[in-house]
Motif scaffolding. Sequence first.
Motif, PDB file in Angstrom:
ATOM      1  N   ARG A 282      -4.146   1.534 -10.814  1.00 39.53           N
ATOM      2  CA  ARG A 282      -3.230   2.657 -11.042  1.00 39.53           C
ATOM      3  C   ARG A 282      -1.831   2.148 -11.398  1.00 39.53           C
ATOM      4  NH1 ARG A 282      -5.018   7.724  -9.166  1.00 39.53           N
ATOM      5  NH2 ARG A 282      -7.271   7.620  -8.899  1.00 39.53           N
ATOM      6  N   VAL A 283      -1.415   1.099 -10.725  1.00 45.87           N
ATOM      7  CA  VAL A 283      -0.128   0.487 -11.054  1.00 45.87           C
ATOM      8  C   VAL A 283      -0.149  -0.038 -12.480  1.00 45.87           C
ATOM      9  CG1 VAL A 283       1.435  -1.441 -10.544  1.00 45.87           C
ATOM     10  CG2 VAL A 283       0.433  -0.104  -8.670  1.00 45.87           C
ATOM     11  N   ASP A 284      -1.208  -0.730 -12.831  1.00 45.16           N
ATOM     12  CA  ASP A 284      -1.317  -1.305 -14.170  1.00 45.16           C
ATOM     13  C   ASP A 284      -1.266  -0.223 -15.242  1.00 45.16           C
ATOM     14  OD1 ASP A 284      -1.761  -3.781 -15.720  1.00 45.16           O
ATOM     15  OD2 ASP A 284      -3.611  -2.775 -16.327  1.00 45.16           O
ATOM     16  N   ALA A 285      -1.906   0.920 -14.974  1.00 48.81           N
ATOM     17  CA  ALA A 285      -1.882   2.020 -15.944  1.00 48.81           C
ATOM     18  C   ALA A 285      -0.464   2.561 -16.120  1.00 48.81           C
ATOM     19  CB  ALA A 285      -2.819   3.135 -15.491  1.00 48.81           C
ATOM     20  N   ALA A 286       0.287   2.663 -15.023  1.00 51.92           N
ATOM     21  CA  ALA A 286       1.669   3.138 -15.112  1.00 51.92           C
ATOM     22  C   ALA A 286       2.537   2.156 -15.888  1.00 51.92           C
ATOM     23  CB  ALA A 286       2.240   3.366 -13.717  1.00 51.92           C
ATOM     24  N   LEU A 287       2.329   0.868 -15.652  1.00 51.40           N
ATOM     25  CA  LEU A 287       3.083  -0.147 -16.377  1.00 51.40           C
ATOM     26  C   LEU A 287       2.739  -0.141 -17.860  1.00 51.40           C
ATOM     27  CD1 LEU A 287       2.825  -3.140 -13.860  1.00 51.40           C
ATOM     28  CD2 LEU A 287       4.699  -1.500 -14.111  1.00 51.40           C
ATOM     29  N   SER A 288       1.463   0.033 -18.165  1.00 54.62           N
ATOM     30  CA  SER A 288       1.048   0.083 -19.564  1.00 54.62           C
ATOM     31  C   SER A 288       1.642   1.286 -20.282  1.00 54.62           C
ATOM     32  CB  SER A 288      -0.484   0.130 -19.653  1.00 54.62           C
ATOM     33  OG  SER A 288      -1.055  -1.058 -19.135  1.00 54.62           O
ATOM     34  N   ALA A 289       1.933   2.340 -19.529  1.00 54.74           N
ATOM     35  CA  ALA A 289       2.523   3.548 -20.111  1.00 54.74           C
ATOM     36  C   ALA A 289       4.020   3.394 -20.341  1.00 54.74           C
ATOM     37  CB  ALA A 289       2.262   4.741 -19.196  1.00 54.74           C
ATOM     38  N   GLY A 290       4.621   2.327 -19.803  1.00 60.96           N
ATOM     39  CA  GLY A 290       6.031   2.081 -20.061  1.00 60.96           C
ATOM     40  C   GLY A 290       6.904   1.941 -18.833  1.00 60.96           C
ATOM     41  N   ALA A 291       6.374   2.248 -17.663  1.00 63.85           N
ATOM     42  CA  ALA A 291       7.155   2.052 -16.435  1.00 63.85           C
ATOM     43  C   ALA A 291       7.342   0.559 -16.181  1.00 63.85           C
ATOM     44  CB  ALA A 291       6.455   2.703 -15.250  1.00 63.85           C
ATOM     45  N   ASP A 292       8.448   0.219 -15.518  1.00 61.89           N
ATOM     46  CA  ASP A 292       8.659  -1.184 -15.145  1.00 61.89           C
ATOM     47  C   ASP A 292       9.094  -1.328 -13.689  1.00 61.89           C
ATOM     48  OD1 ASP A 292      11.327  -0.357 -15.229  1.00 61.89           O
ATOM     49  OD2 ASP A 292      11.761  -1.383 -17.117  1.00 61.89           O
ATOM     50  N   TYR A 293       9.066  -0.230 -12.949  1.00 62.33           N
ATOM     51  CA  TYR A 293       9.460  -0.245 -11.541  1.00 62.33           C
ATOM     52  C   TYR A 293       8.586   0.771 -10.818  1.00 62.33           C
ATOM     53  CZ  TYR A 293      12.736  -0.885  -7.636  1.00 62.33           C
ATOM     54  OH  TYR A 293      13.312  -1.213  -6.428  1.00 62.33           O
ATOM     55  N   ILE A 294       7.923   0.344  -9.751  1.00 61.47           N
ATOM     56  CA  ILE A 294       6.985   1.191  -9.025  1.00 61.47           C
ATOM     57  C   ILE A 294       7.494   1.429  -7.611  1.00 61.47           C
ATOM     58  CG2 ILE A 294       4.609   1.474  -8.238  1.00 61.47           C
ATOM     59  CD1 ILE A 294       4.850   1.359 -11.284  1.00 61.47           C
ATOM     60  N   ILE A 295       7.514   2.700  -7.213  1.00 59.16           N
ATOM     61  CA  ILE A 295       7.907   3.053  -5.853  1.00 59.16           C
ATOM     62  C   ILE A 295       6.705   3.668  -5.141  1.00 59.16           C
ATOM     63  CG2 ILE A 295       9.532   4.317  -4.396  1.00 59.16           C
ATOM     64  CD1 ILE A 295      11.420   4.441  -6.823  1.00 59.16           C
ATOM     65  N   PHE A 296       6.255   3.011  -4.093  1.00 56.62           N
ATOM     66  CA  PHE A 296       5.115   3.497  -3.316  1.00 56.62           C
ATOM     67  C   PHE A 296       5.593   4.425  -2.197  1.00 56.62           C
ATOM     68  CE2 PHE A 296       2.332  -0.538  -4.039  1.00 56.62           C
ATOM     69  CZ  PHE A 296       1.775   0.033  -5.178  1.00 56.62           C
ATOM     70  N   TYR A 297       4.911   5.537  -2.057  1.00 55.38           N
ATOM     71  CA  TYR A 297       4.970   6.286  -0.809  1.00 55.38           C
ATOM     72  C   TYR A 297       3.650   6.023  -0.097  1.00 55.38           C
ATOM     73  CZ  TYR A 297       4.781   9.805   2.750  1.00 55.38           C
ATOM     74  OH  TYR A 297       4.639  10.419   3.970  1.00 55.38           O
ATOM     75  N   VAL A 298       3.727   5.458   1.108  1.00 52.97           N
ATOM     76  CA  VAL A 298       2.526   5.079   1.860  1.00 52.97           C
ATOM     77  C   VAL A 298       2.493   5.890   3.152  1.00 52.97           C
ATOM     78  CG1 VAL A 298       1.181   3.193   2.839  1.00 52.97           C
ATOM     79  CG2 VAL A 298       2.741   2.739   0.918  1.00 52.97           C
ATOM     80  N   PRO A 299       1.763   6.993   3.197  1.00 52.03           N
ATOM     81  CA  PRO A 299       1.696   7.769   4.433  1.00 52.03           C
ATOM     82  C   PRO A 299       1.040   6.948   5.543  1.00 52.03           C
ATOM     83  CG  PRO A 299       0.047   8.527   2.854  1.00 52.03           C
ATOM     84  CD  PRO A 299       0.910   7.532   2.133  1.00 52.03           C
ATOM     85  N   GLY A 300       1.526   7.148   6.750  1.00 51.21           N
ATOM     86  CA  GLY A 300       0.925   6.443   7.878  1.00 51.21           C
ATOM     87  C   GLY A 300       1.670   5.222   8.339  1.00 51.21           C
ATOM     88  N   VAL A 301       2.696   4.776   7.586  1.00 53.07           N
ATOM     89  CA  VAL A 301       3.381   3.540   7.975  1.00 53.07           C
ATOM     90  C   VAL A 301       4.136   3.690   9.304  1.00 53.07           C
ATOM     91  CG1 VAL A 301       3.588   2.526   5.676  1.00 53.07           C
ATOM     92  CG2 VAL A 301       5.319   4.166   6.468  1.00 53.07           C
ATOM     93  N   ALA A 302       4.492   4.919   9.665  1.00 56.42           N
ATOM     94  CA  ALA A 302       5.162   5.115  10.956  1.00 56.42           C
ATOM     95  C   ALA A 302       4.249   4.770  12.124  1.00 56.42           C
ATOM     96  CB  ALA A 302       5.644   6.559  11.087  1.00 56.42           C
ATOM     97  N   HIS A 303       2.944   4.894  11.899  1.00 58.21           N
ATOM     98  CA  HIS A 303       1.961   4.648  12.950  1.00 58.21           C
ATOM     99  C   HIS A 303       1.311   3.269  12.839  1.00 58.21           C
ATOM    100  CE1 HIS A 303       2.182   8.951  13.866  1.00 58.21           C
ATOM    101  NE2 HIS A 303       2.133   9.147  12.566  1.00 58.21           N
ATOM    102  N   ASP A 304       1.392   2.662  11.652  1.00 58.95           N
ATOM    103  CA  ASP A 304       0.684   1.397  11.435  1.00 58.95           C
ATOM    104  C   ASP A 304       1.471   0.557  10.432  1.00 58.95           C
ATOM    105  OD1 ASP A 304      -1.068  -0.676  11.065  1.00 58.95           O
ATOM    106  OD2 ASP A 304      -2.689   0.539  10.215  1.00 58.95           O
ATOM    107  N   LEU A 305       2.267  -0.377  10.936  1.00 60.77           N
ATOM    108  CA  LEU A 305       3.087  -1.220  10.059  1.00 60.77           C
ATOM    109  C   LEU A 305       2.241  -2.113   9.158  1.00 60.77           C
ATOM    110  CD1 LEU A 305       6.148  -2.424  12.191  1.00 60.77           C
ATOM    111  CD2 LEU A 305       6.194  -1.059  10.097  1.00 60.77           C
ATOM    112  N   ASP A 306       0.995  -2.317   9.527  1.00 53.35           N
ATOM    113  CA  ASP A 306       0.124  -3.141   8.683  1.00 53.35           C
ATOM    114  C   ASP A 306      -0.045  -2.535   7.294  1.00 53.35           C
ATOM    115  OD1 ASP A 306      -1.739  -5.397   8.319  1.00 53.35           O
ATOM    116  OD2 ASP A 306      -3.271  -3.815   8.189  1.00 53.35           O
TER     117      ASP A 306
END
Length: 319
Positions: A282-306
């Motif tokens: 999915r990241v690669d597809a966004a980069l191929s479309a022209g993006a050069d910076y990716i911001i992840f929202y990762v639900p659950g990090v408050a409960h699991d830092l892993d």
Amino acid sequence: MTRFGIFVPQGWRMDLVGIGDPVEQWEAMTAVAKAADAGSWDSIWLYDHFHTVPRPSTETTFECWTATAALARDTRRVNIGQMVGCNGYRNPALYAKISSTVDVASNGRLYAGIGAGWYEHEWKAYGYEWPELKDRMGAFREAVEIVVGMWTQDEYQFSGKYYSVDKPINEPKGVRQPHPSLWIGGGGEKVTLKLVAQYGNAANVGGGDPATITDKLAILKQHCQTVGRNYDEIIKSTNLNVFPLDAGDDPKAATEKARGGIDFDEFAANTVIAGEDEIASRVDAALSAGADYIIFYVPGVAHDLDLVARAEAVARRFG
């Protein structure tokens, strides 16, 4: 090298549900920021909202700029941004003053995000007038001009339809040169993307969708040509909601805490719940479309830092 950012759990997306004490909620947010700071992430991010989504609730949502300032002192390396600051919630002259202060507090690590705003419920609940779209966009256009003016000029003056300022003293103006990094969020083709071309250091478009990214960036490129701006010097960012699974994880069970009481199907409709390979594609597809910076929202990090480390493992593939 593609750069990556990650959102901290602020509460807006029901991501602090299950942590009862407000101080513990704050510490969960700070823990993610510190984990990102200790890793290879370029940035951490907050939302500028007052009420939760997908529905307003009485669950915690920490205020954006207060949290930005605090996290600036809890971290040492990562850049800190808002995706994005809502123009309607603060007079633009005040925004310029706040952001200049935070840029100094962070030693030049601020990514100052700004957008026109959209969450009607919040505006009305907090007593802000909810303007028609043309007026929200008109005010937004003037606001960006004022912010940049106050960041870069002494005795700055502006008189417009929506705002006016008369030589406000904005000292210090910030640390980063020539001014704090301005991230303009949204894909509006007539106003927002033109403002990016005129004033922005970065755009945020597409929500990770390759077709939308391609379309919006083509329009941004046209605006750059019109105003004589170098398109290549603008950061083209996009957001991806991801939940990295370990091999053998059951998606429903693995995401139970992360969902904060939201139904799995509703949660899955807006989140890539998959292993590293699928998220990387999915990241690669966004980069191929022209993006050069990716911001992840990762639900659950408050409960699991892993989860921060798992998401970082994906990001490292593009280092």
